[in-house]
Design an enzyme around this catalytic site. Structure first.
Site, mmCIF file in Angstrom:
data_model
loop_
_atom_site.group_PDB
_atom_site.id
_atom_site.type_symbol
_atom_site.label_atom_id
_atom_site.label_comp_id
_atom_site.label_asym_id
_atom_site.label_seq_id
_atom_site.Cartn_x
_atom_site.Cartn_y
_atom_site.Cartn_z
ATOM 1 N N CYS A 1 -1.954 -2.590 8.043
ATOM 2 C CA CYS A 1 -1.818 -3.565 6.955
ATOM 3 C C CYS A 1 -0.521 -4.368 7.029
ATOM 4 O O CYS A 1 -0.528 -5.571 6.765
ATOM 5 C CB CYS A 1 -1.973 -2.870 5.603
ATOM 6 S SG CYS A 1 -3.644 -2.198 5.373
ATOM 7 N N LYS B 1 -7.186 -4.139 -2.752
ATOM 8 C CA LYS B 1 -7.775 -4.802 -1.597
ATOM 9 C C LYS B 1 -8.570 -3.796 -0.771
ATOM 10 O O LYS B 1 -8.371 -2.578 -0.903
ATOM 11 C CB LYS B 1 -6.706 -5.477 -0.739
ATOM 12 C CG LYS B 1 -5.714 -4.530 -0.065
ATOM 13 C CD LYS B 1 -4.656 -5.319 0.687
ATOM 14 C CE LYS B 1 -3.676 -4.437 1.423
ATOM 15 N NZ LYS B 1 -4.235 -3.639 2.501
ATOM 16 N N ASP C 1 0.786 -1.245 0.000
ATOM 17 C CA ASP C 1 0.000 0.000 0.000
ATOM 18 C C ASP C 1 0.822 1.301 0.000
ATOM 19 O O ASP C 1 0.485 2.255 0.701
ATOM 20 C CB ASP C 1 -0.957 0.023 1.190
ATOM 21 C CG ASP C 1 -1.833 -1.219 1.269
ATOM 22 O OD1 ASP C 1 -1.891 -1.971 0.289
ATOM 23 O OD2 ASP C 1 -2.454 -1.436 2.328
#
Length: 197
Positions: free
Chosen positions: A114, A82, A20
């Site tokens: 995450c 996601k 991310d």
């Protein structure tokens, strides 16, 4: 005698996971430019050593795509959208299994969300997880530091980018040593961890 846990990375069974590293986080994450710089070193090393690289993007429609500085698009790195907090899904596991990966080098954000949940899921699946502390961060230094403490207790290896990079080479005898050495000739930037761990 207690058994010893090996904490080395083995280039023959290692993959780099980039979690991310998106545009929307650029102005909110502590030491974001430095984290990107360090992650780029790991991406470049993985490219030279032909290691698998996998990336995710959290809700890219709202949070944007992976920052271009990493060059993942040019490398055709598989990147999966996601909405959950873990990178671990059937697509990612499928790639890891197809490449016989056992060791994970994990970078990205946020350390306490995450990266944290990805690490726990990977550990549960039997992978050795090396969280690169100078290539992961959070919006808050408190969240970041306590994430590392929890991840260490869970069984992850906390490491630095240079330890990982040189560990993948194994020594100056490696045929790509000089090429990779150029990536770390200048020390990695300060990512705010001195005196914190």
């Amino acid at each position: 005698m207690a058994s010893r846990i090996l904490q080395r990375v083995n280039a023959k069974q290692t993959a780099l996971l980039v979690c991310d590293m998106q545009e929307k986080f650029r102005n909110n994450i502590k030491y974001f430019p430095e984290i990107v710089t360090v992650t780029k070193r790991l991406v470049d090393t993985s490219k030279i050593l032909n290691l698998p690289i996998v990336a995710t993007e959290q809700y890219p429609k709202g949070l944007g795509h992976t920052v271009p500085e990493l060059g993942l698009a040019e490398l055709n790195v598989p990147t999966f959208a996601k909405t959950v907090f873990s990178m671990v899904n059937d697509d990612v596991i499928g790639i890891l299994e197809s490449k016989s990966v056992k060791d994970i080098v994990l970078t990205g954000i946020e350390a306490h969300v995450c990266v944290y949940h990805t690490t726990l899921d990977l550990l549960e699946k039997g992978y050795n997880v090396h969280v690169v502390v100078d290539a992961t961060s959070s919006r808050s230094m408190t969240d970041r530091i306590f994430a590392y403490k929890s991840l260490k207790q869970a069984g992850a290896v906390l490491s630095t980018s240079e330890t990982i990079i040189l560990g993948l080479l194994g020594g100056s005898h490696h045929p790509n040593f000089r090429e990779v050495q150029k990536l770390i000739m200048e020390s990695a930037p300060d990512t705010g961890l001195l005196g914190k761990l």
